[in-house]
Each structure stands twice: as structure tokens, then as C-alpha cells.
Design an enzyme around this catalytic site. Structure first.
Site, PDB file in Angstrom:
ATOM      1  N   LYS A 117      -5.267 -26.253-149.161  1.00  0.00           N
ATOM      2  CA  LYS A 117      -6.513 -25.541-148.871  1.00  0.00           C
ATOM      3  C   LYS A 117      -7.339 -25.432-150.146  1.00  0.00           C
ATOM      4  O   LYS A 117      -6.772 -25.274-151.244  1.00  0.00           O
ATOM      5  CB  LYS A 117      -6.146 -24.149-148.335  1.00  0.00           C
ATOM      6  CG  LYS A 117      -7.296 -23.316-147.811  1.00  0.00           C
ATOM      7  CD  LYS A 117      -6.733 -22.042-147.149  1.00  0.00           C
ATOM      8  CE  LYS A 117      -7.818 -21.122-146.634  1.00  0.00           C
ATOM      9  NZ  LYS A 117      -7.257 -19.938-145.945  1.00  0.00           N
ATOM     10  N   SER A 168      -8.848 -18.816-141.372  1.00  0.00           N
ATOM     11  CA  SER A 168      -9.746 -19.562-142.224  1.00  0.00           C
ATOM     12  C   SER A 168      -9.176 -20.901-142.680  1.00  0.00           C
ATOM     13  O   SER A 168      -9.919 -21.740-143.184  1.00  0.00           O
ATOM     14  CB  SER A 168     -10.094 -18.721-143.453  1.00  0.00           C
ATOM     15  OG  SER A 168      -8.918 -18.466-144.212  1.00  0.00           O
ATOM     16  N   SER A 213      -4.884 -16.244-141.164  1.00  0.00           N
ATOM     17  CA  SER A 213      -5.549 -17.515-141.447  1.00  0.00           C
ATOM     18  C   SER A 213      -4.681 -18.753-141.436  1.00  0.00           C
ATOM     19  O   SER A 213      -5.193 -19.865-141.472  1.00  0.00           O
ATOM     20  CB  SER A 213      -6.264 -17.443-142.799  1.00  0.00           C
ATOM     21  OG  SER A 213      -7.522 -16.865-142.600  1.00  0.00           O
TER      22      SER A 213
HETATM   23  N1  GLN Z   1      -9.828 -13.409-139.868  1.00  0.00           N
HETATM   24  C1  GLN Z   1      -9.386 -12.566-140.925  1.00  0.00           C
HETATM   25  C2  GLN Z   1     -10.537 -12.264-141.847  1.00  0.00           C
HETATM   26  O1  GLN Z   1     -11.563 -12.772-141.647  1.00  0.00           O
HETATM   27  C3  GLN Z   1      -8.260 -13.186-141.667  1.00  0.00           C
HETATM   28  C4  GLN Z   1      -8.637 -14.232-142.615  1.00  0.00           C
HETATM   29  C5  GLN Z   1      -7.504 -14.689-143.476  1.00  0.00           C
HETATM   30  O2  GLN Z   1      -6.336 -14.535-143.118  1.00  0.00           O
HETATM   31  N2  GLN Z   1      -7.840 -15.216-144.639  1.00  0.00           N
HETATM   32  O3  GLN Z   1     -10.435 -11.513-142.754  1.00  0.00           O
END
Ligand code: GLN
Length: 472
Positions: free
Chosen positions: A74, A149, A173
Site C-alpha cells: 500500500k 482504504s 481498511s
Molecule cells: N473506514 C474507516 C475510516 O475511514 C477505516 C479506515 C482504515 O481502516 N484506514 O476511518
């Protein structure tokens, strides 16, 4: 592309070479370019590393189990000498001066990193739409988001350009994009994997983990990246483990907790049916299903979005337009330099969260929001501790429904936040969880989430792998 175990066998018996695999992977990236899963492709570097791997193999000097295996990471993970953007304009030109520990560990085993994957900007989102480099598309259904994400990492695996990838999980994410694309995603216990070199979103919640096509590969990758790190003093001193060691053990006598609040109103009927069918099959294999209760789960999303945004507002203050970031050309004084650089280069979602986080930390609101959220965090952790007195693992949905439709982040960010209901509580409590395909609904993948006790990943992966076999 085949899975890690199959590739290892092919490399061993000379059916393929690391260079062949790197080429195949790079061709796969090129072929699926329109999915926008990658921000940077490291073709030259990958071919060089693959060549070195082939030489090592010839000389009988392999570095480790992952030698010659192509992996994607990532783009919030630093890799020395390569660009690391976190999918933000503010870091568009940032080149990492050092390598993240988790990445260093896969490279120390000989893995070949082929590219850096697209994501929600600074990992904020569940749709992979907020990237400065454009949204990631879901190969399963292009009208729907690939989850976020770590959407780029998930799509990189799902479309077959790599057998596995690394992502980060602050509130789901890794697990959500795995569910949206029908692959496996593992979030380790907080402290299991070093966060050094991961661009921080919310430090008390962030954890790096693998995405792969099956549980065994995820276990293998976790075994590679885990362990204490002097650069991250939140890492556990527990010794490294082989997390594949319990895979293959039977399900007989295992107790699976089923939280009554998780399978109530709000869960899509098709998703529920797929999970119920798997649990029934497991029962016939000798698993005991036991109802447990998570009374405070309804406060999880609210508590998470206060704590995550509070930490984000603090972590992101380092991107100030002065050092290593985008700098506004128009600024005439220092204040404008900060304000204009940040306004011009942070996307909407990131700005929304910095404002929210600054607000909940401001004097006057700190006690009412931040302190309350921390108290709820403790209550949720206690709910899990209590539930685990009566079961080995907990079964849960990953998302309340099928992958969200494209455009959700812009049109209804609140709906996006609410879709995190089943994943954020694990980050609040620091628990490990794995998202594994268990069926389909309306032709789209449905995953189940297995939640484990702290540091009990070996047991968690054993049950997840057995359940995975039953879903096939
Ligand atoms: N959807 C969650 C957020 O927007 C988790 C994102 C993540 O795990 N980085 O914070």
C-alpha cells in the site's frame, strides 16, 4: 496468478523463475491498468530483485520462504528510494528516505515488491474513492466500490497481478476491501506488527496486515512481518511465531461466539443467509455455537470517529508545507504558507476529519467528546473480554451489506462511516480479525469476519482456514 504456496512449489521445482513471476506480475498490472489499483509501478527495481533471487536459488542461498514471490504494498508504506504518497497531493513527490519495518521483513525473506497500491487519501475512507490519483475500480462489479482504504491492495490481488499485498487497517481498511473483492484480509493484534514506516493515520488503531487469496498465505505473510521492533515501542516483545502451525487442525469442540447484536436489524438478508449457512455447516463438523452479547457495539462507530479523527488531526499536523510536502506558490507569510499549502493539497475527506478531530480535542469539548469516546472504548474492550470467556473466536459480518455503490464518499459520507460498524470495534479493542469469503449474495462476494483473542492469531487462523474449506 497462482497463490503463494503454489508459486513456492513452482519455483522450487524449476517450473518458473522469480524473473518470470515478476514479468507476469508486471504484465498483469499493465493489463488491469484501468482498475487504477497502483500509484507507482516498480518495474526496474522488481526485475533487479527478481534476478538476484534467481541467482540465490541457483547458489542454494535462499533468504526465506518468500524468496522470488511478487508482492504489492500500500502506498502509505515507506520503501527507501521510492515515492510514498498516501494517495495525497501533499505527498505527491515525497520519496521515502527509509523502509518500513514490515516491508523490510518481506524483502528480507526475498519477496519482490512490484508496486505501490492506490488507496483512500491517508487511509481515510471505506471506498478507495478519495485518492488524489483517482478512484480504484472493483473488478467484481465496476458500479460498486472496491472497499477501502486498502482498495488498491485488494484489487491488485483480486485481479491476479500479485498473489498477496500488504495493507493497513485502522478501522477495517484491510478487512472491508477483502470483502468487497472476495479475497482474504487479516488485521493482526495491535502490537503484533511494527508500524514504523507506515504513514500514521490514527496511531492507537493502525496496524499493518496482509491481503491474499487464502488464509494459509495470510498466515505465512503475518509470520514474516510480525515481531518486536526497537523503532516502534508499541510492538509486543512476544517471540515471532509460525502462524500456519495450527492450520489443518479440525473444528471439533471449538466454540464460536455469535453476538446477538450483530445479526439483528440492519444486516442485509443475503449477507446474513451466507454467514448463517456457513455456521450451520460448522455445527455439523462439531462446532458449538454460543450466543454472546456486545451491548456497547452501537457506540462503536461514534467512539471510533472521535478517536480516529482526534489522532489524525494531530498526526497530520506535520504536513505543514515547510518540510517534504507540497508548498503553496501563492503564500506571502508563514501563516498563509501553512494554511494555503494544507488547503490546496489535502482532499475534502481529509480536511473534514482534521476539522472534526481538532473540534473534539478543543478545550471545552475535550471532556464531552474525546474523554467520553475513550470511556466507550474501554466498555467495548470489556464486552469482548467477557464474550471471550465463553468462546474461542467470534463470528461477525464484515459489512452490513454488499459493496457500496460508487460515489458514496461524496454523496453520503455518513452512510460510509456507518458501514464500518462491524470492523472498527476490533481496532478500538486491539483485537485480531480476518475477513474470509463465505458465499455470495446477488452474485457478489460475501465475507465473514472471524475475531480472535489478543495475540491468539494462530488459533484464529486455524478456525478461519477450516471454515474457508467448508465454504469452498
Ligand atoms: N473506514 C474507516 C475510516 O475511514 C477505516 C479506515 C482504515 O481502516 N484506514 O476511518
Amino acid at each position: 496468478m497462482k497463490n503463494i504456496q503454489e508459486l513456492q512449489a513452482m519455483l522450487k521445482n524449476g517450473e518458473t523463475s522469480a524473473q518470470n513471476l515478476a514479468q507476469e506480475s508486471l504484465a498483469g498490472i499493465e493489463k488491469n491498468k484501468d482498475l487504477n489499483a497502483y500509484i507507482s509501478i516498480l518495474a526496474d527495481r522488481a526485475m533487479e530483485k527478481a534476478k538476484a533471487s534467481d541467482t540465490r536459488r541457483k547458489e542454494g542461498k535462499l533468504l526465506g520462504a518468500l524468496d522470488g514471490i511478487p508482492i504489492a504494498i500500500k502506498d502509505n508504506l515507506c520503501l527507501e528510494g521510492t515515492r510514498t504518497t498516501a494517495a495525497s497531493k501533499i505527498l505527491e513527490k515525497f520519496v521515502s528516505p527509509y523502509t518500513a519495518t514490515a516491508v523490510e521483513k518481506v524483502e528480507a525473506q526475498g519477496a519482490v515488491i512490484v508496486g505501490k497500491t492506490n488507496m483512500d487519501e491517508f487511509a481515510m475512507g471505506s471506498s478507495s474513492e478519495s485518492s488524489f490519483f483517482g478512484p480504484v475500480k472493483n473488478p467484481v462489479d465496476e458500479a460498486r466500490v472496491p472497499g477501502g482504504s486498502s482498495g488498491g491492495s485488494a484489487v491488485a490481488v483480486a485481479c491476479g497481478s500479485v498473489p498477496a499485498a500488504l495493507g493497513s487497517d485502522t478501522g477495517g481498511s484491510i478487512r472491508q476491501p477483502a470483502a468487497c473483492t472476495g479475497i482474504v484480509g487479516l488485521k493482526p493484534t495491535y502490537g503484533r506488527v511494527s508500524r514504523y514506516g507506515l504513514i500514521a493515520y490514527a496511531s492507537s488503531l493502525d496496524q499493518i496486515g496482509p491481503l491474499s487469496t487464502n488464509v494459509q498465505d495470510a498466515a505465512m505473510l503475518l509470520s514474516a512481518i510480525c515481531g518486536q521492533d526497537i523503532h516502534d515501542n508499541t510492538t509486543s516483545p512476544r517471540p515471532k511465531e509460525d502462524f500456519t502451525r495450527k492450520i489443518g487442525e479440525g473444528l471439533k469442540g471449538k466454540v464460536v461466539g455469535v453476538p446477538k447484536e450483530y445479526f439483528a436489524a440492519g444486516l442485509d438478508a443475503g449477507c446474513k443467509a451466507a454467514i448463517d449457512a456457513l455456521l450451520k455447516k460448522m455445527e455439523s463438523e462439531g462446532v458449538l455455537l454460543r450466543e454472546v452479547s456486545m451491548p456497547n457495539i452501537r457506540y462503536a462507530v461514534a467512539s471510533y470517529y472521535i478517536i480516529a479523527t482526534a489522532e489524525a488531526s494531530s498526526n497530520l499536523s506535520r504536513f505543514d508545507g515547510v518540510r517534504y510536502t507540497y508548498r503553496s506558490k501563492e503564500a506571502k507569510n508563514l501563516f498563509d504558507l501553512y494554511a494555503m499549502s494544507r488547503s490546496e493539497a489535502f482532499g475534502k475527506e481529509v480536511q473534514r476529519r482534521i476539522m472534526l478531530g481538532s473540534y473534539v480535542l478543543s478545550s471545552g469539548f475535550y471532556d464531552a467528546y474525546y474523554v467520553q469516546a475513550q470511556k466507550v472504548r474501554r466498555l467495548i474492550t470489556d464486552d469482548f473480554t467477557k464474550a471471550f470467556e465463553n468462546c474461542d473466536v467470534i463470528a461477525s459480518p464484515v459489512m452490513p451489506g454488499l459493496p457500496l455503490k460508487q460515489g458514496i464518499q461524496e454523496s453520503d459520507p455518513m452512510a460510509m462511516y456507518l458501514s464500518d460498524i462491524y470492523t472498527v470495534s476490533l481496532n478500538l479493542a486491539g483485537l485480531p480479525g480476518i475477513s474470509v469469503p463465505c458465499g455470495k449474495s446477488e452474485g457478489l462476494p460475501v465475507n465473514i469476519q472471524w475475531i480472535g483473542k489478543p495475540y491468539a492469531e494462530a488459533d484464529l487462523l486455524s478456525i478461519a482456514a477450516a471454515a474457508e474449506n467448508l465454504s469452498k
